[in-house]
Motif scaffolding. Structure first.
Motif, PDB file in Angstrom:
ATOM      1  N   GLN A  91       0.837  -1.208   0.000  1.00  0.00           N
ATOM      2  CA  GLN A  91       0.000   0.000   0.000  1.00  0.00           C
ATOM      3  C   GLN A  91       0.862   1.245   0.000  1.00  0.00           C
ATOM      4  O   GLN A  91       0.582   2.234  -0.695  1.00  0.00           O
ATOM      5  CB  GLN A  91      -0.906   0.010   1.237  1.00  0.00           C
ATOM      6  CG  GLN A  91      -2.143  -0.852   1.099  1.00  0.00           C
ATOM      7  CD  GLN A  91      -2.870  -0.998   2.409  1.00  0.00           C
ATOM      8  OE1 GLN A  91      -2.442  -0.439   3.424  1.00  0.00           O
ATOM      9  NE2 GLN A  91      -3.951  -1.764   2.393  1.00  0.00           N
ATOM     10  N   PHE A  95       1.016   4.106  -2.740  1.00  0.00           N
ATOM     11  CA  PHE A  95       0.777   5.496  -2.383  1.00  0.00           C
ATOM     12  C   PHE A  95       1.883   6.388  -2.951  1.00  0.00           C
ATOM     13  O   PHE A  95       1.614   7.440  -3.539  1.00  0.00           O
ATOM     14  CB  PHE A  95       0.716   5.634  -0.851  1.00  0.00           C
ATOM     15  CG  PHE A  95       0.556   7.050  -0.397  1.00  0.00           C
ATOM     16  CD1 PHE A  95      -0.668   7.684  -0.500  1.00  0.00           C
ATOM     17  CD2 PHE A  95       1.636   7.756   0.111  1.00  0.00           C
ATOM     18  CE1 PHE A  95      -0.824   8.994  -0.098  1.00  0.00           C
ATOM     19  CE2 PHE A  95       1.486   9.065   0.503  1.00  0.00           C
ATOM     20  CZ  PHE A  95       0.258   9.688   0.410  1.00  0.00           C
ATOM     21  N   SER A  98       1.589   6.995  -6.619  1.00  0.00           N
ATOM     22  CA  SER A  98       0.651   8.073  -6.983  1.00  0.00           C
ATOM     23  C   SER A  98       1.293   9.425  -6.716  1.00  0.00           C
ATOM     24  O   SER A  98       1.078  10.390  -7.448  1.00  0.00           O
ATOM     25  CB  SER A  98      -0.657   7.912  -6.221  1.00  0.00           C
ATOM     26  OG  SER A  98      -0.457   8.202  -4.856  1.00  0.00           O
ATOM     27  N   LYS A  99       2.133   9.480  -5.667  1.00  0.00           N
ATOM     28  CA  LYS A  99       2.849  10.736  -5.392  1.00  0.00           C
ATOM     29  C   LYS A  99       3.814  11.053  -6.538  1.00  0.00           C
ATOM     30  O   LYS A  99       3.982  12.215  -6.928  1.00  0.00           O
ATOM     31  CB  LYS A  99       3.650  10.596  -4.081  1.00  0.00           C
ATOM     32  CG  LYS A  99       2.808  10.684  -2.850  1.00  0.00           C
ATOM     33  CD  LYS A  99       2.447  12.144  -2.602  1.00  0.00           C
ATOM     34  CE  LYS A  99       1.233  12.191  -1.679  1.00  0.00           C
ATOM     35  NZ  LYS A  99       0.513  13.459  -1.793  1.00  0.00           N
ATOM     36  N   HIS A 331      -5.846   0.640  -5.708  1.00  0.00           N
ATOM     37  CA  HIS A 331      -6.409   1.040  -4.423  1.00  0.00           C
ATOM     38  C   HIS A 331      -5.368   1.889  -3.706  1.00  0.00           C
ATOM     39  O   HIS A 331      -4.406   1.385  -3.151  1.00  0.00           O
ATOM     40  CB  HIS A 331      -6.770  -0.192  -3.585  1.00  0.00           C
ATOM     41  CG  HIS A 331      -7.209   0.161  -2.200  1.00  0.00           C
ATOM     42  ND1 HIS A 331      -8.363   0.888  -1.951  1.00  0.00           N
ATOM     43  CD2 HIS A 331      -6.650  -0.082  -0.997  1.00  0.00           C
ATOM     44  CE1 HIS A 331      -8.489   1.075  -0.661  1.00  0.00           C
ATOM     45  NE2 HIS A 331      -7.453   0.489  -0.045  1.00  0.00           N
ATOM     46  N   VAL A 333      -4.349   4.315  -0.776  1.00  0.00           N
ATOM     47  CA  VAL A 333      -4.819   4.624   0.577  1.00  0.00           C
ATOM     48  C   VAL A 333      -4.905   6.132   0.759  1.00  0.00           C
ATOM     49  O   VAL A 333      -4.267   6.898   0.038  1.00  0.00           O
ATOM     50  CB  VAL A 333      -3.878   4.022   1.641  1.00  0.00           C
ATOM     51  CG1 VAL A 333      -3.932   2.514   1.599  1.00  0.00           C
ATOM     52  CG2 VAL A 333      -2.468   4.537   1.455  1.00  0.00           C
ATOM     53  N   SER A 334      -5.675   6.527   1.742  1.00  0.00           N
ATOM     54  CA  SER A 334      -5.854   7.955   2.001  1.00  0.00           C
ATOM     55  C   SER A 334      -4.586   8.543   2.599  1.00  0.00           C
ATOM     56  O   SER A 334      -3.685   7.823   3.031  1.00  0.00           O
ATOM     57  CB  SER A 334      -7.015   8.157   2.968  1.00  0.00           C
ATOM     58  OG  SER A 334      -6.656   7.594   4.214  1.00  0.00           O
ATOM     59  N   GLN A 335      -4.546   9.862   2.609  1.00  0.00           N
ATOM     60  CA  GLN A 335      -3.374  10.560   3.138  1.00  0.00           C
ATOM     61  C   GLN A 335      -3.158  10.200   4.603  1.00  0.00           C
ATOM     62  O   GLN A 335      -2.019   9.967   5.039  1.00  0.00           O
ATOM     63  CB  GLN A 335      -3.580  12.077   2.986  1.00  0.00           C
ATOM     64  CG  GLN A 335      -2.394  12.911   3.402  1.00  0.00           C
ATOM     65  CD  GLN A 335      -1.227  12.782   2.409  1.00  0.00           C
ATOM     66  OE1 GLN A 335      -1.429  12.833   1.205  1.00  0.00           O
ATOM     67  NE2 GLN A 335      -0.027  12.593   2.937  1.00  0.00           N
ATOM     68  N   ALA A 336      -4.246  10.122   5.369  1.00  0.00           N
ATOM     69  CA  ALA A 336      -4.132   9.826   6.797  1.00  0.00           C
ATOM     70  C   ALA A 336      -3.571   8.432   7.020  1.00  0.00           C
ATOM     71  O   ALA A 336      -2.647   8.228   7.822  1.00  0.00           O
ATOM     72  CB  ALA A 336      -5.513   9.935   7.449  1.00  0.00           C
ATOM     73  N   GLU A 337      -4.119   7.494   6.236  1.00  0.00           N
ATOM     74  CA  GLU A 337      -3.639   6.124   6.352  1.00  0.00           C
ATOM     75  C   GLU A 337      -2.163   6.043   5.958  1.00  0.00           C
ATOM     76  O   GLU A 337      -1.354   5.362   6.610  1.00  0.00           O
ATOM     77  CB  GLU A 337      -4.489   5.223   5.437  1.00  0.00           C
ATOM     78  CG  GLU A 337      -4.042   3.789   5.343  1.00  0.00           C
ATOM     79  CD  GLU A 337      -4.234   3.001   6.629  1.00  0.00           C
ATOM     80  OE1 GLU A 337      -4.804   3.561   7.578  1.00  0.00           O
ATOM     81  OE2 GLU A 337      -3.771   1.846   6.674  1.00  0.00           O
ATOM     82  N   SER A 339       0.029   8.387   6.279  1.00  0.00           N
ATOM     83  CA  SER A 339       0.839   8.964   7.363  1.00  0.00           C
ATOM     84  C   SER A 339       1.052   7.922   8.451  1.00  0.00           C
ATOM     85  O   SER A 339       2.160   7.787   8.993  1.00  0.00           O
ATOM     86  CB  SER A 339       0.154  10.188   7.963  1.00  0.00           C
ATOM     87  OG  SER A 339      -0.179  11.076   6.940  1.00  0.00           O
TER      88      SER A 339
END
Lengths: 404, 342
Positions: A91, A95, A98-99, A331, A333-337, A339
């Motif tokens: 994940q 992430f 995508s960055k 999929h 993950v969100s920014q919070a996840e 972090s």
């Protein structure tokens, strides 16, 4: 050489194509090894730390830090093995992928560079784990590497300024990344072939296409068939589903729409999923087209092979299964996840690889700073210089008078 | 009969006992007509009848044998270098000799003739090839002989010229000395010595020039002479090269594509626009290159099924991953020093 033979000769086919099972086991193996190393290192450190503290001496600065770590960790012995799981590591990689896309878009780089950089990242993390090399330290060097291999040629200083990193941070992991890529820098992108399919479709719509032998239809017949194609009923676009493409301009508009949609899918979704490892570029491209306009793509495929070809259903199956992956999408993950995962990674990182810049320098220049010359080295160099000057003078032997 | 014989050519050199020759038909003999010539019929070896040939040998049996040998040798004209080994060649010669002997001595005549004819018909090509070869060799030999004769002539002439020149030089030198003695009042013995030296010098330079010429001649002959009279033993039978068909510079490589036929023009307005744009065309950019590449990319791997083809676990990759992982896993590892994956 047919196109298939061309592809079979590529490193992408020979080294970077896997069955789903092989891919998963490869990742699992890499992660297991990295996690094991981290755990083992931590256990041995605890042993080392606990012993001197029991004796009550031998606490150097390093030991103090570790001692603190250990004292915090005594209570939670379970924490010892709390590494990122395989899924979490993946994940995190996704992430950061995508960055990386965001960074490339921010730099306004061509899609080819972006796609190559993404593929480098994904290939690198097949044989390396985020536990060893955190993606945050790897994405910028990798993107710069792609910038070079794709001949985009942004200079290091400009890039460093734009990417908000130092020169060393960008250059230090470059060799590690290259090694992880097994020095195969060529990536076959489905993006490159898409214009080819687009212009062939346009020619089909125009009725000027040259038809392959064995298809058994003339260009005009194909044009008529293309005109009569129904619109994609799955798309919830009721108005266009009813009407039929009656004339050439509207047909061309339809093809263009499909092209744009496929292009978008190839620039984003395809880069963030594993399709590059599992399918060939041509199949990925057809899958993207299939998602954009199913009847059109199905028809287009029939113009490529004779109707009775045994290859046709197999190709169709491959394209459809690829399209399923693309449709499901990545999929992220969100920014919070993310972090949370990053914080977790910080706790379970491989301590040997914390300072990639330092490691790189240690290897490349015997640990010396660049442009700093120690006294002994300066002395040695001076002696060498004098020696070579003397040799140069005596190239044709000593002076005649001196010999006598 | 004898008159006919007379007309057919000049008289041959006399053999011993020629006077005793008597024509069995007309009974005329050389005794009465010394210019009369006896001819031999090569078919029956009677010295008469319609077909005649000059007789070379006194013994008519020898004449016949020579003819038979010549006829056999024309057919069985294999050369030694056609054979793998000397033994093979000798065996062949032995067989040929058997046939010849049979023909000469009329043993199994039919059988031998049949052998000869069948061999001749089966090996026409080789026979004519060898005839050509021997013809070529004899031509070369003749050419060499002519060349040698020519060189000998040149040498002789040069020697004669040299002799003449030397004579002339000596004369001139003598005359010079006499003139000098007459015109000047120097030391007579010194003038004579100088004159001699001049003659000596001239003859030396001439000799050097001649030597040079001779060297040139001899080097000419060593290059130009064909290497006759020099054998290479143990030559293999020549293997005719197999027909390889028409020459293929790409060794079977083809640029044929499976999934597309490239068109000269595509109905893509953007491509049309760019083709007219001097920014693109000025450098000589050919848009067909773009088309061929993008089309090849579009279909490269269309019929490749990774799921079916890459079922094998690539040992190279697995191994290298293992080394990477091992290098990472090893305590205090020097990661960059990990083994080269290839």
């Amino acid at each position: 050489m047919t196109e298939d033979e061309v592809y079979r000769a590529s490193t992408q086919y020979r080294l970077w194509s896997f069955t789903p099972h092989a891919l998963a086991s490869l990742r699992a193996g890499t992660h297991a090894l990295a996690a094991e190393k981290v755990t083992a290192a931590r256990r041995s450190k605890r042993d080392v730390v606990s012993r001197p503290s029991a004796e009550g001496n031998g606490v150097d600065s390093n030991g103090a830090e570790e001692g603190r770590d250990a004292s915090g960790g005594v209570a939670n012995a379970a924490d010892e093995v709390e590494c990122l799981t395989l899924a979490e590591a993946q994940q995190l990689v996704d992430f950061y992928c995508s960055k990386a896309i965001e960074l490339c878009n921010h730099l306004k780089w061509p899609a080819a560079v972006k796609a190559t950089a993404l593929q480098y990242l994904r290939r690198f993390y097949l044989s390396a784990s985020p536990l060893t090399y955190p993606p945050s330290t790897i994405i910028k060097p990798t993107i710069f590497l792609a910038n070079k291999t794709e001949n985009h040629n942004l200079s290091l200083d400009e890039y460093a300024a734009k990417a908000k990193a130092t020169r060393d941070q960008i250059l230090a992991p470059e060799f590690i990344v290259s090694q992880g890529l097994r020095f195969t820098f060529d990536v076959r992108h489905p993006l490159r072939g898409l214009p080819g399919a687009y212009m062939e479709l346009l020619s089909l719509a125009d009725g000027t296409a040259e038809v392959l032998e064995g298809v058994g239809k003339t260009a005009e017949e194909l044009q008529e068939e293309l005109m009569a194609l129904p619109h994609d009923t799955k798309k919830a676009n009721g108005a266009s589903a009813a009407e039929k493409a009656a004339d050439v301009p509207s047909l061309k508009r339809r093809i263009h729409t499909a092209y744009i949609a496929a292009n978008k899918a190839l620039e984003t979704t395809a880069l963030l999923t594993d399709v590059y490892f599992l399918y060939t570029p041509s199949q990925i491209m057809f899958a993207a087209l299939l998602l954009a306009d199913t009847p059109l793509t199905t028809f287009y495929l029939t113009t490529k092979l004779p109707p009775a070809s045994p290859l046709l259903p197999r190709i169709r199956a491959a394209i459809e299964s690829c399209a399923r992956i693309l449709r499901a999408g990545p999929h992220i993950v969100s920014q919070a996840e993310a972090s949370r995962l990053k914080a977790k990674l910080e706790r379970c990182r491989d301590q040997d690889k914390l300072d990639l810049v330092g490691l790189d320098r240690a290897l490349k220049r015997d640990g010396r700073e660049e442009d700093v010359v120690t006294e002994s080295v300066a002395k040695r160099r001076k002696l060498e210089r004098e020696m070579s000057a003397r040799e140069g003078e005596e190239l044709f032997g000593p002076e005649i008078g001196r010999r006598a | 009969m004898s008159r006919l014989a007379q007309r057919s050519g000049p008289p041959a050199a006399r053999r011993e006992g020629e006077e005793d020759d008597v024509c069995p038909v007309c009974k005329s003999s050389r005794y009465l007509n010394p210019n009369m010539r006896f001819l031999v019929n090569p078919e029956c070896y009677h010295r008469i009848k319609n077909k005649f040939r000059k007789q070379t040998f006194e013994d008519i049996q020898v004449e016949r044998e020579v003819d038979i040998r010549r006829r056999v040798a024309e057919v069985f004209n294999r050369r030694e270098d056609d054979f793998n080994s000397l033994l093979d060649y000798n065996n062949y010669l032995n067989d040929v000799e058997d046939i010849t002997y049979n023909l000469i001595n009329k043993i199994d005549l039919d059988e031998s003739e049949r052998k000869l004819a069948s061999y001749a018909s089966r090996n026409q090509q080789t026979i004519s090839l060898n005839v050509q070869k021997s013809l070529q060799e004899s031509q070369n030999r003749e050419a060499r002989q002519v060349l040698e004769k020519e060189q000998a002539r040149i040498r002789r002439e040069a020697a004669r010229r040299e002799e003449q020149e030397e004579k002339r030089d000596r004369e001139e030198g003598r005359r010079d000395v006499i003139n000098m003695l007459a015109s000047s009042d120097g030391d007579a013995s010194r003038i004579a010595r100088e004159g001699q030296q001049a003659v000596l010098k001239r003859s030396k330079t001439r000799q050097a020039a001649i030597q040079k010429q001779q060297q040139a001649l001899s080097s000419d002959s060593s290059n130009g002479a064909p290497n006759g009279g020099f054998f290479i033993q143990g030559l293999k039978t020549k293997v005719e090269p197999v027909d390889e068909g028409p020459y293929d510079p790409f060794q079977g490589f083809s640029d044929k594509r499976k999934y597309f036929v490239q068109q000269n023009r595509y109905a893509w307005d953007r491509l049309d626009r760019l083709q007219k744009d001097t920014n693109w065309t000025a450098g000589g950019y050919d848009f067909r290159e773009f088309c061929s590449r993008t089309l090849c990319e579009a279909f490269s791997g269309l019929g490749v099924f990774i799921g079916e083809e890459v079922t094998r676990t690539d040992p190279a990759f697995v191994g290298s991953v293992a080394t990477v992982a091992a290098a990472e896993a090893g305590a205090g590892s020097k990661d960059i020093m990990m083994e080269d994956p290839f």
